[in-house]
Scaffold this active site. Structure first.
Site, PDB file in Angstrom:
ATOM      1  CD  GLU A 296      -2.777   1.131   2.490  1.00 41.76           C
ATOM      2  OE1 GLU A 296      -3.297   2.214   2.780  1.00 41.76           O
ATOM      3  OE2 GLU A 296      -2.853   0.122   3.215  1.00 41.76           O
TER       4      GLU A 296
ATOM      5  CB  CYS B 298      -0.105   7.298   1.817  1.00 46.60           C
ATOM      6  SG  CYS B 298       1.207   6.685   2.901  1.00 46.60           S
TER       7      CYS B 298
END
Length: 588
Positions: free
Chosen positions: A333, A368
């Site tokens: 991820e 992120c």
């Protein structure tokens, strides 16, 4: 190839996984102004931590309540009263032979002591991982009662987090180590609570739902199962101290795996406290290991214990390094240079600018999924998008906790990047561009920067590979690129997003269905928000969150994410009945 300045987890040097930053104090080579870690040698810490009361809760001070199982007080931990962390291995809380100090990102004082686990202390972790077979601690045919057990544990943990005092405890703990606005901290706790509630009762059992397909003849049937990997590993970053490690650790366990967890040491105390809550809710202590160490030692443990799968959340270049180390046994991820396209139809200017400010600058851009670039249709420029978002950005302050220290990128690194961008023809600072002017005590190994936007002409960005790499370098801080396009330049926008290398989140802010369909059809980002309320951040637990366009892509939150990340498909074919009139055929 996109580059990244600042990161949510440890970087990599040619020699291996880089030593973990402990709030800027670390061993190994320096990055972004980090300095040598202070060490406390031969620290022998008592099992169980600071508190020993057996009541349901015990008071910290005034109305601040500390759970009976807790070993840290977010309201009082300081240089004079440091919190003490412990490894969990083989079901036992253990200190390392040496400890080191995590510093408070707001004032530089050492306020947490964490184990500085050495290579010589890894054998216990290796042996602990080996206790889990490849078929897992449970699977649809082995120990299925554990699915039920973890449904009960999830229900108890969700109920615990629903208690306002418990929620306040974890939100305050998050804010001490990752100083974001308290609403963001409570949001992280609430997302975790809702997710736990989703998988309460039969929710865990249903993650392992199987299917059957009729065979070719009487007595034959094929069955498809979700099968665990067995011993696995998880590495998570600093920016979500609770949500990411909590959800990924439990997702791994729900599917039958046994994880070794390594959280960025700056914030790992939050997850240690959550594991203690889970144990209090009935989780067996041997179901997970928790490691505090620098990156080199963590990398060595991966090589020695050989987990069947690694889930890594963090920067793309580290993911690529770990992919080689793990021989491809990895789900990622990774970070994204996340984009937002403002379409030709201008509407709800106030809302769109508010959301863009949140996407780019909440927690000073340390997500992120933070908005890294805005492709602004010229209609939005004429409508005043830039002045509107500038006004919101200038309202942010350290005093309001709407500006945070940047824990992996320094002021010098951000300033140097801006200076390079300003060498491009037509580039200019739209707002920000300097360290914050407020009085503060943030230590220099961290950043303290204004919300910043730099305009770069679209054609100039695409003029060369060097320009494109520079403009799409991700800054893990309060920074975004703004560019403008006209109605006949959508092909250049699409070329830009095609050339990017990370594809986590994206937003298409438009209700023009032809425009939206064109962009969706020619893009790949794994989590894409569409419409007037399109955003890049703030993913709830009710949808998949993860990248796309990469066979290693791992996700979080949903049943599909949990199954895809933490299990593989196993087919078992039942073929039981030999007909009474069967005769041996001719050999072939």
């Amino acid at each position: 190839m996109m580059r990244r300045i600042g990161q949510a987890v440890t970087g990599v040097q040619p020699g291996g996984l880089r030593a973990a930053v402990v709030n800027g104090l670390r061993t190994g080579s320096s990055i972004g102004g980090a300095t040598q870690c202070r060490c406390l040698s031969n620290a022998k810490l008592a099992n169980g931590g600071h508190f020993s009361h057996k009541t349901d809760r015990k008071g910290s001070h005034k109305d601040k309540m500390i759970p009976s199982w807790a070993t840290a007080d977010p309201w009082t931990m300081s240089e004079k009263n440091p919190a003490t962390c412990l490894n969990l291995v083989g079901g036992k809380w253990k200190a390392a032979d040496a400890s080191r100090v995590v510093v408070d990102p707001l004032n530089g004082d050492g306020f947490i002591s964490v184990p500085d686990t050495s290579s010589g202390e890894l054998e216990a972790f290796v042996k602990s991982a080996a206790t889990c077979p490849k078929y897992g601690l449970h699977n649809p045919l082995h120990n299925p009662d554990r699915y039920v057990k973890y449904g009960e544990i999830a229900a108890k943990a969700a109920a615990a987090l629903a208690d306002p005092e418990m929620s306040s405890y974890f939100a305050s703990m998050i804010q001490r180590v990752a100083p974001k606005h308290i609403d963001q901290c409570h949001g992280e706790v609430e997302t975790t609570r809702k997710w736990l509630a989703t998988y309460s009762g039969d929710g865990v059992r249903n993650l392992a739902r199987s299917f059957a397909v009729p065979g070719d003849r009487f007595g034959q049937e094929s069955r498809g199962y979700r099968w665990p990997y067995g011993p696995v590993a998880i590495i998570t970053p600093f920016n979500f101290p609770l949500e990411i490690p909590a959800l990924q650790t439990l997702s791994a366990i729900f599917m039958g795996n046994r994880p070794m967890l390594k959280v960025d040491e700056k914030v790992a105390i939050v997850m240690e406290q959550f594991i203690r809550l889970l144990i209090d809710c009935g989780m067996p202590k041997k179901d997970v290991d928790l490691l505090y160490s620098d990156g080199r030692v963590a990398n060595e443990l991966l090589m020695r214990s050989k987990p069947r799968m690694l889930l890594f959340t963090g920067s793309q270049h580290v993911a690529d390094k770990l992919c080689q180390d793990m021989n491809g046994r990895i789900k990622v991820e990774d970070a994204g240079f996340d984009w937002k396209i403002l379409g030709p139809d201008v509407q709800e200017l106030e809302y769109v600018t508010w959301q863009s400010d949140q996407d780019a600058y909440a927690f000073s851009g340390q997500k992120c999924s933070a908005q890294s670039m805005v492709f602004m249709h010229t209609n939005w420029e004429k409508a005043g998008f830039v002045p509107a978002i500038k006004k919101l950005a200038l309202e942010r302050s350290l005093a309001k906790k709407t500006i945070s220290p940047t824990l992996s990128v320094t002021n010098g690194a951000i300033t140097a990047h801006i200076d390079r961008l300003l060498e491009l023809p037509g580039a200019k600072v739209l707002f920000g561009g300097n360290p914050i002017s407020e009085a503060h005590t943030i230590p220099s190994q961290f950043g303290s920067f204004e919300p910043t936007a730099v305009f770069v002409p679209l054609k100039e960005m695409l003029a060369s590979e060097e320009n494109f790499d520079l403009v799409t370098t991700e800054i893990f801080g309060p920074f975004q690129i703004v560019t403008e396009y006209t109605g006949d330049q959508l092909d250049l926008v699409l070329e830009s997003i095609e050339r990017m290398h990370a594809h986590l989140t994206a937003a298409i802010v438009s209700d023009d269905q032809h425009f939206v369909s064109s962009v969706l059809a020619q893009s790949v980002n794994g989590t894409t928000y569409v419409g007037t309320r399109g955003r890049t951040t703030g993913a709830p637990a009710n949808h998949w969150f993860g990248p796309a366009g990469d066979p290693r892509a791992g996700g979080i939150h949903t049943t599909e994410a949990i199954q895809a990340t933490w299990s593989g498909h196993r087919e078992i074919i039942l073929d039981n009945v030999v007909p009474h009139d069967w005769q041996k055929p001719t050999q072939t």
